[in-house]
Design a protein around this motif. Structure first.
Motif, PDB file in Angstrom:
ATOM      1  N   LEU A 197      19.057 -14.185   0.868  1.00 45.39           N
ATOM      2  CA  LEU A 197      20.301 -13.679   0.541  1.00 45.39           C
ATOM      3  C   LEU A 197      20.859 -14.429  -0.649  1.00 45.39           C
ATOM      4  CD1 LEU A 197      21.895 -13.166   4.230  1.00 45.39           C
ATOM      5  CD2 LEU A 197      21.255 -11.579   2.480  1.00 45.39           C
ATOM      6  N   VAL A 198      20.621 -15.712  -0.756  1.00 44.85           N
ATOM      7  CA  VAL A 198      21.184 -16.510  -1.511  1.00 44.85           C
ATOM      8  C   VAL A 198      20.700 -16.258  -2.929  1.00 44.85           C
ATOM      9  CG1 VAL A 198      21.163 -18.985  -2.630  1.00 44.85           C
ATOM     10  CG2 VAL A 198      21.754 -18.496  -0.136  1.00 44.85           C
ATOM     11  N   ALA A 199      19.353 -15.925  -3.010  1.00 45.83           N
ATOM     12  CA  ALA A 199      18.701 -15.431  -4.205  1.00 45.83           C
ATOM     13  C   ALA A 199      19.216 -14.131  -4.655  1.00 45.83           C
ATOM     14  CB  ALA A 199      17.285 -15.517  -4.045  1.00 45.83           C
ATOM     15  N   GLN A 200      19.357 -13.248  -3.867  1.00 43.57           N
ATOM     16  CA  GLN A 200      19.699 -11.894  -4.046  1.00 43.57           C
ATOM     17  C   GLN A 200      21.159 -12.016  -5.102  1.00 43.57           C
ATOM     18  OE1 GLN A 200      20.154  -9.039  -0.863  1.00 43.57           O
ATOM     19  NE2 GLN A 200      20.231  -7.240  -2.273  1.00 43.57           N
ATOM     20  N   GLY A 201      22.094 -12.855  -4.280  1.00 41.02           N
ATOM     21  CA  GLY A 201      23.361 -12.991  -4.746  1.00 41.02           C
ATOM     22  C   GLY A 201      23.164 -13.578  -6.168  1.00 41.02           C
ATOM     23  N   PHE A 202      22.406 -14.660  -6.420  1.00 42.49           N
ATOM     24  CA  PHE A 202      22.220 -15.303  -7.578  1.00 42.49           C
ATOM     25  C   PHE A 202      21.805 -14.434  -8.538  1.00 42.49           C
ATOM     26  CE2 PHE A 202      19.529 -17.373 -10.747  1.00 42.49           C
ATOM     27  CZ  PHE A 202      20.318 -18.395 -11.096  1.00 42.49           C
ATOM     28  N   LEU A 203      20.800 -13.383  -8.250  1.00 44.87           N
ATOM     29  CA  LEU A 203      20.163 -12.638  -9.208  1.00 44.87           C
ATOM     30  C   LEU A 203      21.270 -11.503  -9.692  1.00 44.87           C
ATOM     31  CD1 LEU A 203      16.843 -11.882  -7.666  1.00 44.87           C
ATOM     32  CD2 LEU A 203      17.235 -13.366  -9.845  1.00 44.87           C
ATOM     33  N   THR A 204      22.120 -11.001  -8.773  1.00 43.85           N
ATOM     34  CA  THR A 204      23.146 -10.035  -9.041  1.00 43.85           C
ATOM     35  C   THR A 204      23.999 -10.630  -9.987  1.00 43.85           C
ATOM     36  OG1 THR A 204      23.062  -9.144  -6.843  1.00 43.85           O
ATOM     37  CG2 THR A 204      24.961  -8.766  -8.218  1.00 43.85           C
ATOM     38  N   CYS A 205      24.525 -12.067  -9.765  1.00 43.90           N
ATOM     39  CA  CYS A 205      25.464 -12.723 -10.554  1.00 43.90           C
ATOM     40  C   CYS A 205      24.898 -12.784 -11.963  1.00 43.90           C
ATOM     41  CB  CYS A 205      25.714 -13.995 -10.047  1.00 43.90           C
ATOM     42  SG  CYS A 205      26.884 -14.120  -8.868  1.00 43.90           S
ATOM     43  N   ASP A 225      15.965 -14.104 -18.021  1.00 47.26           N
ATOM     44  CA  ASP A 225      14.657 -14.167 -17.338  1.00 47.26           C
ATOM     45  C   ASP A 225      14.194 -15.524 -16.882  1.00 47.26           C
ATOM     46  OD1 ASP A 225      14.552 -11.400 -17.539  1.00 47.26           O
ATOM     47  OD2 ASP A 225      12.951 -11.522 -19.108  1.00 47.26           O
ATOM     48  N   THR A 226      14.356 -16.444 -17.898  1.00 46.81           N
ATOM     49  CA  THR A 226      14.052 -17.722 -17.682  1.00 46.81           C
ATOM     50  C   THR A 226      14.516 -18.486 -16.690  1.00 46.81           C
ATOM     51  OG1 THR A 226      13.361 -18.176 -20.104  1.00 46.81           O
ATOM     52  CG2 THR A 226      13.793 -20.008 -18.743  1.00 46.81           C
ATOM     53  N   THR A 245      12.951 -19.626 -13.021  1.00 43.28           N
ATOM     54  CA  THR A 245      13.225 -20.980 -12.764  1.00 43.28           C
ATOM     55  C   THR A 245      13.710 -21.217 -11.325  1.00 43.28           C
ATOM     56  OG1 THR A 245      13.262 -21.577 -15.026  1.00 43.28           O
ATOM     57  CG2 THR A 245      14.202 -23.119 -13.394  1.00 43.28           C
ATOM     58  N   PHE A 246      14.792 -20.230 -10.969  1.00 37.53           N
ATOM     59  CA  PHE A 246      15.299 -20.345  -9.842  1.00 37.53           C
ATOM     60  C   PHE A 246      14.373 -19.922  -8.711  1.00 37.53           C
ATOM     61  CE2 PHE A 246      17.992 -18.360  -6.361  1.00 37.53           C
ATOM     62  CZ  PHE A 246      18.919 -19.283  -6.008  1.00 37.53           C
ATOM     63  N   ALA A 247      13.715 -18.868  -9.000  1.00 35.63           N
ATOM     64  CA  ALA A 247      12.860 -18.463  -8.104  1.00 35.63           C
ATOM     65  C   ALA A 247      11.706 -19.495  -7.770  1.00 35.63           C
ATOM     66  CB  ALA A 247      12.034 -16.867  -8.493  1.00 35.63           C
ATOM     67  N   CYS A 248      11.251 -20.223  -8.705  1.00 38.53           N
ATOM     68  CA  CYS A 248      10.211 -21.190  -8.662  1.00 38.53           C
ATOM     69  C   CYS A 248      10.796 -22.233  -7.727  1.00 38.53           C
ATOM     70  CB  CYS A 248       9.871 -21.748  -9.830  1.00 38.53           C
ATOM     71  SG  CYS A 248       8.385 -22.537 -10.006  1.00 38.53           S
ATOM     72  N   VAL A 249      12.029 -22.652  -7.656  1.00 32.16           N
ATOM     73  CA  VAL A 249      12.850 -23.700  -6.906  1.00 32.16           C
ATOM     74  C   VAL A 249      12.721 -23.445  -5.671  1.00 32.16           C
ATOM     75  CG1 VAL A 249      15.001 -24.845  -6.736  1.00 32.16           C
ATOM     76  CG2 VAL A 249      13.753 -24.830  -8.965  1.00 32.16           C
ATOM     77  N   ILE A 250      13.251 -22.050  -5.440  1.00 34.83           N
ATOM     78  CA  ILE A 250      13.423 -21.590  -3.979  1.00 34.83           C
ATOM     79  C   ILE A 250      11.797 -21.432  -3.417  1.00 34.83           C
ATOM     80  CG2 ILE A 250      13.648 -19.323  -2.672  1.00 34.83           C
ATOM     81  CD1 ILE A 250      16.314 -20.759  -3.619  1.00 34.83           C
ATOM     82  N   LEU A 251      10.836 -21.089  -4.110  1.00 37.14           N
ATOM     83  CA  LEU A 251       9.525 -20.976  -3.694  1.00 37.14           C
ATOM     84  C   LEU A 251       9.082 -22.418  -3.194  1.00 37.14           C
ATOM     85  CD1 LEU A 251       6.692 -19.501  -3.081  1.00 37.14           C
ATOM     86  CD2 LEU A 251       6.013 -20.268  -5.497  1.00 37.14           C
ATOM     87  N   LEU A 288       3.989 -17.430 -10.898  1.00 37.86           N
ATOM     88  CA  LEU A 288       5.296 -17.757 -11.179  1.00 37.86           C
ATOM     89  C   LEU A 288       5.774 -18.835 -12.228  1.00 37.86           C
ATOM     90  CD1 LEU A 288       8.295 -16.878 -10.508  1.00 37.86           C
ATOM     91  CD2 LEU A 288       8.220 -18.291  -8.575  1.00 37.86           C
ATOM     92  N   LEU A 289       5.000 -20.078 -11.968  1.00 38.84           N
ATOM     93  CA  LEU A 289       5.349 -21.191 -12.822  1.00 38.84           C
ATOM     94  C   LEU A 289       4.637 -20.682 -14.329  1.00 38.84           C
ATOM     95  CD1 LEU A 289       6.244 -24.140 -13.228  1.00 38.84           C
ATOM     96  CD2 LEU A 289       3.848 -24.680 -12.724  1.00 38.84           C
ATOM     97  N   GLY A 290       3.636 -19.904 -14.349  1.00 39.12           N
ATOM     98  CA  GLY A 290       3.097 -19.315 -15.829  1.00 39.12           C
ATOM     99  C   GLY A 290       4.163 -18.479 -16.468  1.00 39.12           C
ATOM    100  N   VAL A 291       5.147 -17.762 -15.744  1.00 38.12           N
ATOM    101  CA  VAL A 291       6.072 -16.991 -16.044  1.00 38.12           C
ATOM    102  C   VAL A 291       7.211 -17.778 -16.712  1.00 38.12           C
ATOM    103  CG1 VAL A 291       8.104 -15.326 -15.494  1.00 38.12           C
ATOM    104  CG2 VAL A 291       5.570 -14.912 -14.666  1.00 38.12           C
ATOM    105  N   VAL A 292       7.720 -18.829 -15.875  1.00 37.28           N
ATOM    106  CA  VAL A 292       8.544 -19.737 -16.564  1.00 37.28           C
ATOM    107  C   VAL A 292       8.248 -20.545 -17.554  1.00 37.28           C
ATOM    108  CG1 VAL A 292       9.738 -21.992 -15.705  1.00 37.28           C
ATOM    109  CG2 VAL A 292       9.460 -20.280 -13.991  1.00 37.28           C
ATOM    110  N   ILE A 293       7.165 -20.989 -17.723  1.00 40.26           N
ATOM    111  CA  ILE A 293       6.490 -21.590 -19.020  1.00 40.26           C
ATOM    112  C   ILE A 293       6.628 -20.653 -20.109  1.00 40.26           C
ATOM    113  CG2 ILE A 293       4.520 -22.785 -20.212  1.00 40.26           C
ATOM    114  CD1 ILE A 293       4.186 -24.061 -17.330  1.00 40.26           C
TER     115      ILE A 293
END
Length: 199
Positions: free
Chosen positions: A15-23, A120-121, A125-131, A187-192
């Motif tokens: 839910l937090v990630a979805q709200g963050f992505l929407t913002c 996208d970055t 990055t947020f998705a990586c931290v959540i993971l 995911l880390l490859g995408v961030v880099i």
């Protein structure tokens, strides 16, 4: 922590990630630099160029003022200023320090592309931290490691350092570790990759 507790925590993280992505998507280039805004900006560019004494085009300062007046771009932060300067330099094909209309349209397309990469970055990055946090909880549950060691293990694994001082011993921990490693390294490859495009 029980399995239902982990499931509830995972749901809350989603839910937090979805709200963050929407913002983040509402702050993206599509909201302030959409096709309507590009049309408005090109018309304003042509009007201002026609009113000028020297028809050579607009300087970077004038372009920033135009963006502020027409699409409400706030005062550029150092990062935004860097992105604007970079896009301006790339669009200024004749190296005169001014943009013609065709160069200005190229500038706007470059701005949209760079803003999208920046978005996208941030999202990846947020998705990586959540993971890492969610995976640390899973390892905490399956392996009985304390939270700090679980986070440490996740970071060491994703950065492919792999010191070997912590190794999943339980069957569930090893199965999850396989999935986590495959997904996390991608995911880390995408961030880099996104960060390298920004630089």
């Amino acid at each position: 922590i029980s399995i239902p507790g982990i499931a509830i925590f995972g749901y809350l993280i989603s839910l937090v990630a979805q709200g963050f992505l929407t913002c983040m998507q509402s702050l993206g280039p599509s909201t302030w630099l959409n096709d309507h805004a590009v049309d408005r900006l090109s018309a304003a560019f042509q009007c201002q160029s026609a009113d000028r004494e020297h028809p050579g085009g607009m300087t970077q300062v004038e372009v920033i003022q135009l963006l502020q007046e027409e699409v409400g771009l706030d005062d550029p932060t150092p990062v935004k200023h860097y992105i604007i300067s970079s896009a301006f330099r790339d669009a200024d094909k004749d190296n005169l320090g001014t943009l013609s209309l065709s160069e200005f349209l190229s500038f706007l397309e470059d701005m949209k592309a760079q803003a999208q990469v920046g978005l996208d970055t941030i999202v990846s990055t947020f998705a990586c931290v959540i993971l890492v946090i969610a995976s640390a909880l899973v390892f905490y549950y399956f392996e009985g490691w304390d939270p700090v060691n679980s986070i440490y293990f996740c970071i060491v694994t994703l950065t492919t350092i792999g010191l070997g001082d912590f190794v999943p011993g339980s069957r569930g921990g090893r199965i999850f570790w396989s999935v986590f490693t495959a997904f996390g390294l991608g995911l880390l490859g995408v961030v880099i990759s996104n960060i390298s495009v920004l630089l």
